[in-house]
Design a protein around this motif. Structure first.
Motif, PDB file in Angstrom:
ATOM      1  N   GLU A  17      41.727  65.798  41.776  1.00 11.77           N
ATOM      2  CA  GLU A  17      41.109  64.905  40.792  1.00 11.77           C
ATOM      3  C   GLU A  17      41.027  65.564  39.420  1.00 11.77           C
ATOM      4  OE1 GLU A  17      36.944  62.367  40.190  1.00 11.77           O
ATOM      5  OE2 GLU A  17      37.212  63.669  41.927  1.00 11.77           O
ATOM      6  N   VAL A  18      40.696  66.857  39.389  1.00 10.67           N
ATOM      7  CA  VAL A  18      40.567  67.574  38.125  1.00 10.67           C
ATOM      8  C   VAL A  18      41.933  67.812  37.492  1.00 10.67           C
ATOM      9  CG1 VAL A  18      39.886  69.768  37.082  1.00 10.67           C
ATOM     10  CG2 VAL A  18      38.386  68.661  38.744  1.00 10.67           C
ATOM     11  N   SER A  19      42.910  68.185  38.301  1.00 11.51           N
ATOM     12  CA  SER A  19      44.207  68.606  37.760  1.00 11.51           C
ATOM     13  C   SER A  19      45.127  67.441  37.413  1.00 11.51           C
ATOM     14  CB  SER A  19      44.907  69.524  38.764  1.00 11.51           C
ATOM     15  OG  SER A  19      45.169  68.841  39.976  1.00 11.51           O
ATOM     16  N   GLU A  20      44.881  66.246  37.939  1.00 11.27           N
ATOM     17  CA  GLU A  20      45.824  65.142  37.750  1.00 11.27           C
ATOM     18  C   GLU A  20      46.071  64.812  36.278  1.00 11.27           C
ATOM     19  OE1 GLU A  20      46.853  61.470  40.476  1.00 11.27           O
ATOM     20  OE2 GLU A  20      44.924  61.176  39.464  1.00 11.27           O
ATOM     21  N   PRO A  21      45.051  64.714  35.400  1.00 10.91           N
ATOM     22  CA  PRO A  21      45.361  64.441  33.980  1.00 10.91           C
ATOM     23  C   PRO A  21      46.201  65.526  33.336  1.00 10.91           C
ATOM     24  CG  PRO A  21      43.028  64.053  34.443  1.00 10.91           C
ATOM     25  CD  PRO A  21      43.597  64.741  35.643  1.00 10.91           C
ATOM     26  N   PHE A  22      46.001  66.792  33.733  1.00  7.45           N
ATOM     27  CA  PHE A  22      46.821  67.868  33.175  1.00  7.45           C
ATOM     28  C   PHE A  22      48.271  67.739  33.634  1.00  7.45           C
ATOM     29  CE2 PHE A  22      42.501  69.643  33.387  1.00  7.45           C
ATOM     30  CZ  PHE A  22      42.323  70.029  32.073  1.00  7.45           C
ATOM     31  N   VAL A  23      48.469  67.323  34.888  1.00  3.55           N
ATOM     32  CA  VAL A  23      49.832  67.110  35.392  1.00  3.55           C
ATOM     33  C   VAL A  23      50.493  65.969  34.629  1.00  3.55           C
ATOM     34  CG1 VAL A  23      51.189  66.415  37.404  1.00  3.55           C
ATOM     35  CG2 VAL A  23      49.283  68.012  37.678  1.00  3.55           C
ATOM     36  N   GLN A  24      49.758  64.877  34.424  1.00  7.12           N
ATOM     37  CA  GLN A  24      50.328  63.700  33.764  1.00  7.12           C
ATOM     38  C   GLN A  24      50.598  63.942  32.287  1.00  7.12           C
ATOM     39  OE1 GLN A  24      47.223  60.983  34.853  1.00  7.12           O
ATOM     40  NE2 GLN A  24      48.114  60.511  36.854  1.00  7.12           N
ATOM     41  N   ALA A  25      49.851  64.847  31.671  1.00  7.48           N
ATOM     42  CA  ALA A  25      50.093  65.189  30.266  1.00  7.48           C
ATOM     43  C   ALA A  25      51.035  66.380  30.132  1.00  7.48           C
ATOM     44  CB  ALA A  25      48.771  65.484  29.565  1.00  7.48           C
ATOM     45  N   ALA A  26      51.524  66.917  31.258  1.00  6.99           N
ATOM     46  CA  ALA A  26      52.449  68.071  31.273  1.00  6.99           C
ATOM     47  C   ALA A  26      51.814  69.319  30.691  1.00  6.99           C
ATOM     48  CB  ALA A  26      53.739  67.731  30.535  1.00  6.99           C
ATOM     49  N   THR A  27      50.485  69.453  30.800  1.00  4.95           N
ATOM     50  CA  THR A  27      49.809  70.667  30.331  1.00  4.95           C
ATOM     51  C   THR A  27      49.272  71.501  31.493  1.00  4.95           C
ATOM     52  OG1 THR A  27      47.747  69.402  30.074  1.00  4.95           O
ATOM     53  CG2 THR A  27      49.149  69.630  28.127  1.00  4.95           C
ATOM     54  N   TYR A  28      49.548  71.112  32.712  1.00  2.00           N
ATOM     55  CA  TYR A  28      49.036  71.854  33.868  1.00  2.00           C
ATOM     56  C   TYR A  28      49.609  73.269  33.920  1.00  2.00           C
ATOM     57  CZ  TYR A  28      47.827  72.919  38.712  1.00  2.00           C
ATOM     58  OH  TYR A  28      47.327  73.511  39.844  1.00  2.00           O
ATOM     59  N   HIS A  29      50.778  73.466  33.335  1.00  4.09           N
ATOM     60  CA  HIS A  29      51.432  74.778  33.415  1.00  4.09           C
ATOM     61  C   HIS A  29      50.608  75.871  32.731  1.00  4.09           C
ATOM     62  CE1 HIS A  29      52.797  74.918  29.167  1.00  4.09           C
ATOM     63  NE2 HIS A  29      52.728  73.601  29.271  1.00  4.09           N
ATOM     64  N   ILE A  30      49.676  75.516  31.853  1.00  6.53           N
ATOM     65  CA  ILE A  30      48.891  76.557  31.188  1.00  6.53           C
ATOM     66  C   ILE A  30      47.974  77.281  32.170  1.00  6.53           C
ATOM     67  CG2 ILE A  30      48.940  75.317  28.994  1.00  6.53           C
ATOM     68  CD1 ILE A  30      45.985  74.610  29.496  1.00  6.53           C
ATOM     69  N   PHE A  31      47.707  76.662  33.330  1.00  5.94           N
ATOM     70  CA  PHE A  31      46.871  77.312  34.335  1.00  5.94           C
ATOM     71  C   PHE A  31      47.677  78.223  35.256  1.00  5.94           C
ATOM     72  CE2 PHE A  31      44.572  73.323  33.389  1.00  5.94           C
ATOM     73  CZ  PHE A  31      43.401  73.878  32.900  1.00  5.94           C
ATOM     74  N   ALA A  32      48.992  78.178  35.143  1.00  2.89           N
ATOM     75  CA  ALA A  32      49.842  79.032  35.981  1.00  2.89           C
ATOM     76  C   ALA A  32      50.073  80.361  35.273  1.00  2.89           C
ATOM     77  CB  ALA A  32      51.174  78.349  36.257  1.00  2.89           C
ATOM     78  N   VAL A  33      49.994  81.438  36.031  1.00  3.95           N
ATOM     79  CA  VAL A  33      50.284  82.760  35.460  1.00  3.95           C
ATOM     80  C   VAL A  33      51.804  82.930  35.502  1.00  3.95           C
ATOM     81  CG1 VAL A  33      49.701  85.207  35.525  1.00  3.95           C
ATOM     82  CG2 VAL A  33      48.090  83.532  36.424  1.00  3.95           C
ATOM     83  N   ASP A  34      52.468  82.352  34.493  1.00  2.43           N
ATOM     84  CA  ASP A  34      53.928  82.326  34.494  1.00  2.43           C
ATOM     85  C   ASP A  34      54.450  82.897  33.187  1.00  2.43           C
ATOM     86  OD1 ASP A  34      53.159  80.379  32.753  1.00  2.43           O
ATOM     87  OD2 ASP A  34      54.205  78.728  33.738  1.00  2.43           O
ATOM     88  N   GLY A  35      55.652  82.509  32.832  1.00  2.00           N
ATOM     89  CA  GLY A  35      56.277  83.082  31.647  1.00  2.00           C
ATOM     90  C   GLY A  35      55.496  82.821  30.372  1.00  2.00           C
ATOM     91  N   LEU A  36      54.954  81.595  30.210  1.00  2.00           N
ATOM     92  CA  LEU A  36      54.185  81.299  29.008  1.00  2.00           C
ATOM     93  C   LEU A  36      52.959  82.190  28.915  1.00  2.00           C
ATOM     94  CD1 LEU A  36      53.486  79.541  26.527  1.00  2.00           C
ATOM     95  CD2 LEU A  36      52.315  77.986  28.101  1.00  2.00           C
ATOM     96  N   ARG A  37      52.197  82.288  30.012  1.00  2.00           N
ATOM     97  CA  ARG A  37      50.991  83.106  30.005  1.00  2.00           C
ATOM     98  C   ARG A  37      51.334  84.564  29.688  1.00  2.00           C
ATOM     99  NH1 ARG A  37      46.448  82.960  33.268  1.00  2.00           N
ATOM    100  NH2 ARG A  37      46.754  80.702  33.266  1.00  2.00           N
ATOM    101  N   MET A  38      52.362  85.093  30.351  1.00  3.70           N
ATOM    102  CA  MET A  38      52.711  86.498  30.121  1.00  3.70           C
ATOM    103  C   MET A  38      53.221  86.713  28.697  1.00  3.70           C
ATOM    104  SD  MET A  38      51.662  87.630  32.862  1.00  3.70           S
ATOM    105  CE  MET A  38      51.935  89.291  32.293  1.00  3.70           C
ATOM    106  N   ALA A  39      53.918  85.712  28.140  1.00  2.00           N
ATOM    107  CA  ALA A  39      54.379  85.843  26.757  1.00  2.00           C
ATOM    108  C   ALA A  39      53.194  85.866  25.794  1.00  2.00           C
ATOM    109  CB  ALA A  39      55.322  84.694  26.408  1.00  2.00           C
ATOM    110  N   ILE A  40      52.168  85.051  26.080  1.00  2.00           N
ATOM    111  CA  ILE A  40      50.981  85.041  25.220  1.00  2.00           C
ATOM    112  C   ILE A  40      50.242  86.371  25.318  1.00  2.00           C
ATOM    113  CG2 ILE A  40      48.713  83.987  24.904  1.00  2.00           C
ATOM    114  CD1 ILE A  40      49.938  81.312  25.708  1.00  2.00           C
TER     115      ILE A  40
END
Length: 601
Positions: A17-40
């Protein structure tokens, strides 16, 4: 809690329920420790060290253990390890003053990762990380050049003659432009893989991430500043804590806002591997310029034309398939009829609310369903229709079809009350009415059986030359009425649930139907919704295949080019091209269960 997820990869707060709006707005990836996070994280320390004039070699020696320490802090997620391996390669080259080539660094990192664990090649995270970064590297230069040409000022006008506000806005405008182009390139690079793994396309991704990505960086900077100041300047640390909360609230509110834009997102069926491969081949061929190079250009364009023709044929073939899927839903069932096009699609029942959340909603979204042309409620049984309100809200049901019989179920009455104010969306159907290719066989408007199951709507259709009969939970009195009123009940496939009283599919009804395949929608739980040993023994004597969804899972009937086939989740197949399954053997006389205790399901 969202800030914990942002800073440390703590996912407990990210419920569906919490994550669904982030998925639909394509911003959920900010919660993943992935390339974007490591680049920041890398960028924060890199610019800090450069501001302090730390020598390049020393910066590299300190940066590498720092970013690996952060990966350990977040629990060694695979996505972070992949990104950090590539960052390590880049940092080593930068510290040694070697010429940088991001494509070489990307492939070197991919080679190291695959040598360490070859199974990564088949994981969604590795594929997304690799292709998104590769597409950003290749797409960014031409997009940036195009953007510069479109927004370039008059070259004949000197800088000092331009208005002051133009000169003041030049740097922030360039930042927003670069961020927008990068976000667009990432979206283009991830499009088929996101559709394949998550069944969603998010056109709103670029504007949403133009705000979310800088806010994510500010949130991480606030957290780091708070950590550094907490021991000796707690008041400032508290201010940074509030700043981090504010930034996280900006991300949350903006994601909800972007997700509510018209056509911000839509769900799609997973593209085929051929479609995904063709997409990346064309995209990379165009971005690198290889496709339009003079050498062998005619052959390359001819191969592209052949590929597009094959894709068109595959798409047309997929669009011409008709499917009927039976989803067992903890004592109820949902039946989805997917005809070519969308106008004749129909969902028969939906299951209870928890079944809709865990089963019906994910299934429909995986089929690319965004709107339902029609939802039919067979009778007032909570396990069959309890989630109807949720389905109506999620999938914008255009027409609700109900029985002329009134049921006592509060949930059923509530959904009817909601639609009574929308008469154009409510339709009452009874015997001999048509719903697309489906004919209603039962009940009549005047029927008033004492049990709700006996008033259930019964549907029949001829699809691809095969007749299908959907009985819902029809009990014995309803079966007798159906037999009395219908002269020809013959059907190749019959689908039934389990009535509360009596048994499904009486012998007289089976004699009239003469089915080639029987599908019984029973469930492991509750125990009352398991097919009884007596029913299984009686159906086994019919010498026709009987599929119990308790054992086989969901079943799909598929029609294509004159052929039909029943496929189940357990791998069983029945059809005019497959060998007929042996009938279900009768249980022992002293058996009290329909399945042995060590049933694999």
């Amino acid at each position: 809690r969202l800030e914990w997820a942002l800073a440390l990869g703590w996912k407990t707060a990210l419920t569906e329920e919490v994550s669904e709006p982030f998925v639909q707005a394509a911003t959920y990836h900010i919660f993943a420790v992935d390339g974007l996070r490591m680049a920041i994280v890398f960028g924060i320390f890199f610019y800090l060290f450069r501001a302090l004039r730390v020598p390049r070699a020393v910066s590299g020696l300190v940066l590498i253990p720092l970013i690996w320490f952060y990966v350990a802090l977040t629990g060694w997620p695979a996505s972070a390890i992949r990104a950090t391996v590539m960052l390590t390669v880049v940092i080593i080259g930068w510290a040694l003053r070697r010429p940088s080539d991001l494509v070489n660094s990307l492939f070197a990192a991919a080679l190291i990762i695959l040598l360490w664990e070859p199974r990564q090649l088949f994981q969604a995270g590795f594929q997304l990380s690799f292709f998104v970064v590769l597409c950003i590297i290749l797409i960014l230069p031409p997009l940036r050049g195009l953007g510069r040409r479109l927004t370039a000022p008059d070259p004949l006008l000197p800088d000092e003659l331009r208005p002051r506000w133009q000169r003041a806005l030049r740097a922030p405008a360039r930042f927003v432009e670069d961020l927008s182009i990068t976000s667009l390139a990432a979206w283009i690079g991830s499009l088929p893989l996101v559709a394949y793994y998550f069944n969603i396309v998010t056109p709103v991704s670029t504007p949403a991430n133009v705000l979310a990505v800088p806010a994510c960086a500010l949130g991480l900077i606030s957290n780091l500043a708070s950590l550094l100041l907490a021991g000796w300047f707690p008041a400032a640390a508290e201010l940074f804590n509030h700043a981090g909360w504010f930034v996280m609230e900006v991300i949350r509110v903006s994601s909800h806002w972007f997700a509510n834009w018209p056509w911000a997102y839509f769900y799609v069926p997973a593209p085929s591997l051929f479609t995904t491969g063709l997409y990346y081949a064309v995209l990379l061929g165009v971005c690198t310029g290889w496709l339009l190079q003079p050498k062998l250009r005619a052959w390359k364009l001819a191969a592209l034309a052949v590929g597009l023709c094959l894709w068109g044929a595959q798409y047309w073939q997929a669009r011409s398939v008709t499917r009927l899927t039976i989803l067992p839903a903890n004592g109820g069932m949902a039946i989805n009829f997917d005809a070519p096009g969308r106008s004749n699609d129909l969902l028969v029942d939906c299951g209870a609310t928890n079944s809709v959340q865990s089963l019906t909603k994910p299934f429909l979204r995986a089929q690319g369903v965004n709107r339902l042309p029609a939802l039919l409620l067979t009778h007032g049984d909570l396990r069959h229709v309890g989630g109807a309100e949720l389905v109506a809200n999620l999938f914008s049901v255009q027409k609700l079809c109900v029985s002329p019989v009134r049921f006592r179920s509060p949930v059923y009455r509530r959904i009817l009350k909601d639609y009574e104010g929308k008469p154009e969306k409510l339709r009452t159907v009874s015997r001999n009415d048509q719903l697309g290719c489906w004919t209603v066989l039962h009940p009549e408007p005047g029927d008033r059986f004492t049990q709700a199951d006996d008033n259930a709507l019964v549907l029949s259709a001829v699809i691809g030359g095969q007749r299908v009969l959907l009985l819902s939970d029809l009990g014995r009195p309803g079966q007798d009425a159906l037999l009395e009123r219908t002269s020809d009940l013959r059907a190749d496939v019959v689908v039934t649930g389990l009535p509360v009283q009596h048994e499904a599919l009486s012998d007289a009804l089976l004699d009239a139907i003469q089915p080639r395949v029987i599908i019984v929608a029973d469930s492991e739980f509750p125990a009352t919704e398991r097919a009884s040993p007596a029913l299984r023994a009686r159906l086994a004597r019919r010498k026709v295949p009987v599929l119990y969804t308790r054992a086989t899972g969901a079943a799909t009937i598929e029609w294509r080019k004159g052929n039909w086939e029943v496929r189940t989740m357990s791998g069983l197949r029945v059809g005019n091209r497959n060998p007929i399954l042996p009938p279900d053997p009768p249980p022992p006389e002293n058996s009290t269960e329909a399945e042995p205790a060590d049933d694999p399901e």
